[in-house]
Write a protein that holds these residues in place. Structure first.
Motif, mmCIF file in Angstrom:
data_model
loop_
_atom_site.group_PDB
_atom_site.id
_atom_site.type_symbol
_atom_site.label_atom_id
_atom_site.label_comp_id
_atom_site.label_asym_id
_atom_site.label_seq_id
_atom_site.Cartn_x
_atom_site.Cartn_y
_atom_site.Cartn_z
ATOM 1 N N ILE A 435 0.852 -1.191 0.000
ATOM 2 C CA ILE A 435 0.000 0.000 0.000
ATOM 3 C C ILE A 435 0.887 1.241 0.000
ATOM 4 C CG2 ILE A 435 -1.671 1.355 1.301
ATOM 5 C CD1 ILE A 435 -2.962 -1.173 2.200
ATOM 6 N N PHE A 436 0.693 2.093 -0.987
ATOM 7 C CA PHE A 436 1.474 3.314 -1.114
ATOM 8 C C PHE A 436 0.574 4.507 -0.772
ATOM 9 C CE2 PHE A 436 3.811 0.246 -3.416
ATOM 10 C CZ PHE A 436 5.121 0.679 -3.526
ATOM 11 N N PRO A 437 0.784 5.136 0.379
ATOM 12 C CA PRO A 437 -0.074 6.275 0.748
ATOM 13 C C PRO A 437 0.067 7.453 -0.200
ATOM 14 C CG PRO A 437 1.767 6.053 2.273
ATOM 15 C CD PRO A 437 1.795 4.845 1.400
ATOM 16 N N GLN A 438 1.139 7.479 -1.013
ATOM 17 C CA GLN A 438 1.296 8.546 -1.996
ATOM 18 C C GLN A 438 0.201 8.483 -3.059
ATOM 19 O OE1 GLN A 438 3.569 6.326 -1.133
ATOM 20 N NE2 GLN A 438 5.334 7.408 -0.260
ATOM 21 N N TYR A 439 -0.391 7.300 -3.227
ATOM 22 C CA TYR A 439 -1.436 7.128 -4.235
ATOM 23 C C TYR A 439 -2.682 7.929 -3.871
ATOM 24 C CZ TYR A 439 -5.251 4.779 -6.729
ATOM 25 O OH TYR A 439 -6.371 4.515 -7.484
ATOM 26 N N ALA A 440 -3.077 7.864 -2.607
ATOM 27 C CA ALA A 440 -4.281 8.578 -2.164
ATOM 28 C C ALA A 440 -4.271 8.715 -0.652
ATOM 29 C CB ALA A 440 -5.536 7.848 -2.621
ATOM 30 N N ALA A 441 -4.962 9.707 -0.156
ATOM 31 C CA ALA A 441 -5.007 9.959 1.289
ATOM 32 C C ALA A 441 -6.101 9.166 1.985
ATOM 33 C CB ALA A 441 -5.210 11.451 1.545
ATOM 34 N N SER A 442 -7.126 8.768 1.243
ATOM 35 C CA SER A 442 -8.283 8.099 1.844
ATOM 36 C C SER A 442 -8.197 6.588 1.680
ATOM 37 C CB SER A 442 -9.568 8.606 1.188
ATOM 38 O OG SER A 442 -10.678 7.832 1.589
ATOM 39 N N HIS A 443 -8.639 5.862 2.710
ATOM 40 C CA HIS A 443 -8.695 4.409 2.619
ATOM 41 C C HIS A 443 -9.641 3.957 1.508
ATOM 42 C CE1 HIS A 443 -7.420 4.629 7.002
ATOM 43 N NE2 HIS A 443 -6.452 3.967 6.404
ATOM 44 N N ALA A 444 -10.660 4.751 1.250
ATOM 45 C CA ALA A 444 -11.665 4.368 0.256
ATOM 46 C C ALA A 444 -11.087 4.288 -1.149
ATOM 47 C CB ALA A 444 -12.820 5.374 0.276
ATOM 48 N N ALA A 445 -9.918 4.892 -1.374
ATOM 49 C CA ALA A 445 -9.314 4.877 -2.707
ATOM 50 C C ALA A 445 -8.643 3.551 -3.024
ATOM 51 C CB ALA A 445 -8.297 6.013 -2.827
ATOM 52 N N PHE A 446 -8.458 2.701 -2.019
ATOM 53 C CA PHE A 446 -7.790 1.417 -2.218
ATOM 54 C C PHE A 446 -8.828 0.306 -2.326
ATOM 55 C CE2 PHE A 446 -4.842 4.217 -0.087
ATOM 56 C CZ PHE A 446 -3.649 4.007 -0.765
ATOM 57 N N PRO A 447 -8.616 -0.649 -3.224
ATOM 58 C CA PRO A 447 -9.638 -1.688 -3.441
ATOM 59 C C PRO A 447 -9.837 -2.618 -2.254
ATOM 60 C CG PRO A 447 -7.621 -2.226 -4.637
ATOM 61 C CD PRO A 447 -7.448 -0.834 -4.113
ATOM 62 N N PHE A 448 -8.863 -2.712 -1.355
ATOM 63 C CA PHE A 448 -8.913 -3.679 -0.260
ATOM 64 C C PHE A 448 -9.844 -3.262 0.868
ATOM 65 C CE2 PHE A 448 -4.583 -2.722 -1.810
ATOM 66 C CZ PHE A 448 -4.493 -3.742 -2.747
ATOM 67 N N PHE A 449 -10.179 -1.975 0.937
ATOM 68 C CA PHE A 449 -10.993 -1.483 2.048
ATOM 69 C C PHE A 449 -12.415 -1.146 1.626
ATOM 70 C CE2 PHE A 449 -6.555 -0.013 2.675
ATOM 71 C CZ PHE A 449 -6.229 -0.870 3.715
ATOM 72 N N THR A 450 -12.695 -1.306 0.345
ATOM 73 C CA THR A 450 -13.998 -0.884 -0.162
ATOM 74 C C THR A 450 -15.134 -1.664 0.478
ATOM 75 O OG1 THR A 450 -12.966 -0.305 -2.267
ATOM 76 C CG2 THR A 450 -15.357 -0.511 -2.243
ATOM 77 N N ASN A 451 -15.129 -2.976 0.296
ATOM 78 C CA ASN A 451 -16.207 -3.797 0.852
ATOM 79 C C ASN A 451 -16.019 -4.066 2.338
ATOM 80 O OD1 ASN A 451 -17.587 -3.996 -1.573
ATOM 81 N ND2 ASN A 451 -16.494 -5.838 -2.222
ATOM 82 N N ALA A 452 -14.755 -4.161 2.774
ATOM 83 C CA ALA A 452 -14.491 -4.497 4.172
ATOM 84 C C ALA A 452 -15.029 -3.449 5.132
ATOM 85 C CB ALA A 452 -12.989 -4.679 4.387
ATOM 86 N N PHE A 453 -15.061 -2.188 4.709
ATOM 87 C CA PHE A 453 -15.493 -1.119 5.603
ATOM 88 C C PHE A 453 -16.708 -0.370 5.066
ATOM 89 C CE2 PHE A 453 -10.991 -1.825 6.400
ATOM 90 C CZ PHE A 453 -11.004 -2.035 7.765
ATOM 91 N N GLY A 454 -17.425 -1.013 4.147
ATOM 92 C CA GLY A 454 -18.662 -0.433 3.663
ATOM 93 C C GLY A 454 -18.484 0.829 2.848
ATOM 94 N N GLU A 455 -17.310 0.970 2.225
ATOM 95 C CA GLU A 455 -17.082 2.133 1.377
ATOM 96 C C GLU A 455 -17.900 2.005 0.094
ATOM 97 O OE1 GLU A 455 -15.479 4.607 2.362
ATOM 98 O OE2 GLU A 455 -14.182 3.912 3.990
ATOM 99 N N GLU A 456 -18.253 3.129 -0.492
ATOM 100 C CA GLU A 456 -19.059 3.129 -1.708
ATOM 101 C C GLU A 456 -18.201 2.724 -2.901
ATOM 102 O OE1 GLU A 456 -21.907 6.120 -4.362
ATOM 103 O OE2 GLU A 456 -20.907 6.829 -2.544
#
Length: 729
Positions: A435-456
């Motif tokens: 995971i490279f935080p330089q890619y985005a500041a929000s967890h929602a921008a990464f595919p691994f947290f989308t469904n796990a945390f109910g992200e849209e």
């Protein structure tokens, strides 16, 4: 009355004289015993030094016979820079732009273990051969084993470090150590002053650990894999949750000295039924001289149980301290999905700065050993399952190879001086190393947290069509493909990657569609450019297409809806499989129509745009250069990358049954044979670089509801899928 007083006084005087005589005699005897014990310990020490293969005891003369003053000075070195922090003992000037690590040239002999650590650094994305641009410097002086009885002990380490051209009092240097101290006290003395260097050390005590500066390492053996490493032993959520044994341990029992108290007391809670704690006295050169009344029985019981069977059939595994605080049992328990129960008071657990060990282990108190069984029995099944799953994640993410242990160490330091990864990223799959935080500041921008945390999940996709050959006519397949994709209600835009050695066609030659159509010129010699993280791609979802792909709008829509449920995976149509070829002793690649697959080609597949960023920034330049030097291998490398990160297979949708076959009209298609041979070669190069085979086979295929059912076509949502003419992939 006076006579009675005299008798009483005389009697008391005799008693006092007797007691004084007894005390003096006992003191003399004790002095003799202490002297004999010291002589015995010294003799054992000399024997042990000889037994470990030392060429000469003189080699250790200074270290074994230091004066009290020298020992006091040595201990001062442990505390001299106790106040070191990143802001006081580390210069971040060279770290602001990029995080690079320099390894000094090797002069002299180093151990195999340290050689592998240095090799991991040189092969990492952090390495630089230029010391002037480095943020962190790694000495080639081997400090892994600082036991003076070891044949790998480096003499006169202090002068060697101070001769390093960039030493500068240890500032911005890191020293790796696995073993410190020696028999009988096994202190944490390293025998030299590390000054302002970061210490990455196993068996770190909380007392000497400098939070936010030092790094606590796991203890790993010489046989630990260099790269890749074996996966965790729990490949599924096995039930029942409670295994045959509640708690197990098998290891040495120290009869005296440091570490003996805990292991000598284990028999108190061993019930021989669901708590199996086995120890043996049979270790060391002269163990039989020190054995107690329990040794023969313990040795016999020890041989009755296989250690691996105990590991894999126990819910919890005891990890008591050894001579030092760390133990090999720690990593062994993690891999076996046996929840570690740590009995090592004062131990700073590995990578404690970023890893939340409460989610994967139980920490006990050596002084409260008898309470351990009741504590473990009180843990419910739900928490046991969560703890067990976390052991597997942590093992595979950070501990399964030397490469991962070293990379985790460097990643922690990078996080201190640059944009840090959150604790969530470190403690949730796939882990912080991918995971490279330089890619985005929000967890929602990464595919691994989308469904796990109910992200849209994103509602639209960008189609990226890779052009490797010129458009010969207006009836070329790409024209129809663009129109079909543009008709999708989920399509945001179409991007054409023009990787052709011909001029771009005029704008009038492209079909007119209702969504933006952008043509970007690429490099015809660089096949990896199809996975470049283009700024023009604004959606998380990418539909990767080859210019000769044939897909209907319904096929596009259905695949996108499936991908939205599995945003961390590759979802698409053309599938392939890998297999082990015994005759060639190599991995093979096949397009045969079988009941399982492990690859979905990116010629018609959805995936998350984060993988474009990873493809460019995570994969080694040697692999990217290799892919650019051949053809038709970039889709394989993308599949390797996604499988390596997620430990999950891709997902195939609907049928598309017709595949390319090497046999055409009874004759072999030489072009296809050459292409498949090339792809097999690529696959084996990838396996060698990754250190293991990450691809995972699957038998899952997702079809639309009522697909090919004998019902009215009006009742089907994706009506055109089964009527589309099958294409040969």
């Amino acid at each position: 009355m006076q006579a009675k007083t005299r008798y009483t006084f005389s009697f008391l005087s005799v008693i006092v004289m007797f007691l004084l005589y007894k005390a003096l005699f006992h003191s003399k005897q004790s002095g003799q015993n202490v002297s004999e014990n010291r002589k015995s310990q010294y003799d054992q020490l000399r024997n042990y030094a000889t037994w470990t293969g030392s060429e000469s005891n003189d080699e250790f003369g200074f270290d074994l016979h230091t004066s009290p003053k020298q020992r006091r000075e040595s201990r001062k070195n442990l505390y001299k820079n106790r106040k070191c922090r990143m802001d006081t003992c580390f210069d971040e000037t060279n770290c602001r732009k990029d995080f690079k690590v320099y390894v000094y040239p090797i002069h002299g002999k180093i151990s195999e273990s340290y050689s592998r650590i240095l090799s991991s650094i040189r092969n990492s994305r952090f390495y630089t051969p230029n010391a002037a641009e480095a943020c962190l410097l790694v000495p080639s002086i081997d400090m892994l084993d600082r036991d003076v009885l070891s044949h790998e002990f480096v003499i006169d380490a202090q002068s060697k470090f101070r001769k390093l051209p960039y030493w500068n009092g240890g500032r911005n240097h890191i020293i790796f150590n696995l073993y410190s101290g020696t028999w009988p006290d096994y202190s944490e003395e390293l025998g030299f002053d590390i000054e302002q260097a970061i210490l990455a050390k196993a068996s770190f005590t909380k007392q000497l650990f400098r939070p936010g500066f030092d790094i606590s390492l796991p203890l790993f053996g010489k046989s630990h894999p260099q790269k890749g490493g074996a996966r965790g032993d729990l490949q599924a959520n096995n039930f029942p949750v409670i295994r045959k044994y509640l708690l197990a341990f098998k290891g040495k029992r120290y009869l005296s000295g440091i570490g003996s108290d805990t292991r000598n007391a284990l028999y108190h809670i061993n019930n021989g039924y669901d708590i199996i704690l086995l120890t043996t006295c049979r270790h060391g050169k002269d163990w039989y001289k020190l054995k107690d009344v329990r040794c023969d029985h313990d040795n016999a019981e020890y041989e009755k149980h296989d250690y691996q069977i105990l590991l894999h059939n126990s819910t919890f595994c005891l990890v008591p301290r050894g001579r030092r605080l760390g133990s090999f049992r720690f990593l062994e328990s993690l891999q076996a999905a046996c929840i570690p129960v740590i009995l090592s008071n004062g131990w700073e657990l590995p990578f404690s700065e970023v890893i939340d060990w409460k989610k994967a282990s139980i920490e006990g108190d050596e002084r409260l050993l008898l309470q351990i069984p009741s504590i473990l029995r009180s843990i419910n099944d739900e928490r046991i399952l969560l703890l067990r799953q976390q052991t597997q994640f942590l093992w595979e993410a950070y501990f399964s190879s030397v490469d991962k242990i070293v990379t985790t160490t460097l990643q922690i330091i990078q996080d201190r001086v640059q944009k840090p990864r959150s604790k969530l990223m470190w403690n949730h799959p796939p882990g912080a190393l991918t995971i490279f935080p330089q890619y985005a500041a929000s967890h929602a921008a990464f595919p691994f947290f989308t469904n796990a945390f109910g992200e849209e999940v994103c509602q639209q996709f960008t189609a990226v069509i890779h052009m490797s050959s010129p458009i010969l006519s207006q009836s070329a397949p790409i024209m129809k493909l663009i129109k079909n994709v543009a008709k999708s209600s989920y399509a945001s835009q179409v991007i054409i990657l023009w990787n052709v050695d011909r001029p771009l066609p005029p704008k009038s030659k492209w079909p007119t569609v209702s969504i933006p159509l952008t043509v970007i010129e690429g490099d015809a010699k660089t096949t990896s450019s199809r996975f470049a993280p283009l700024a023009a791609i604004e959606t998380d979802a990418i539909l990767s297409l080859d210019s000769d792909t044939i897909l209907s709008t319904d096929e596009v829509d259905f695949a996108f809806c499936v991908w939205r449920e599995f945003p961390e995976r590759i979802v698409g149509y053309p599938a392939r499989s890998h297999y082990w070829d015994e005759t060639q002793s190599a991995w093979g690649y096949t397009s045969r129509w079988v009941n399982e697959y492990s690859i979905v080609l990116t010629g018609a597949a959805f995936y998350h745009r984060y993988y474009n960023y990873l493809y460019t920034n995570f994969i080694s330049t040697s692999l990217l250069d290799h892919v650019d030097s051949v053809s038709n291998c970039e889709h394989l490398l993308m599949n390797f990358l996604v499988a390596h990160v997620t430990h999950l297979p891709p997902i195939k949708v609907t049928q598309k049954k017709r595949y390319k076959d090497v046999m055409v009209n009874g004759a072999k298609n030489q072009d296809l044979i050459q292409q498949f041979t090339q792809q097999e070669n690529c696959m084996n190069v990838f396996v060698k670089t990754f250190g293991y085979m990450p691809l995972i086979r699957s038998q899952l295929r997702l079809d639309p509801v009522l697909y090919k059912d004998p019902v009215s076509n009006l009742r089907k949502r994706y009506r055109q899928i089964e009527t589309v003419e099958s294409k040969t992939w």
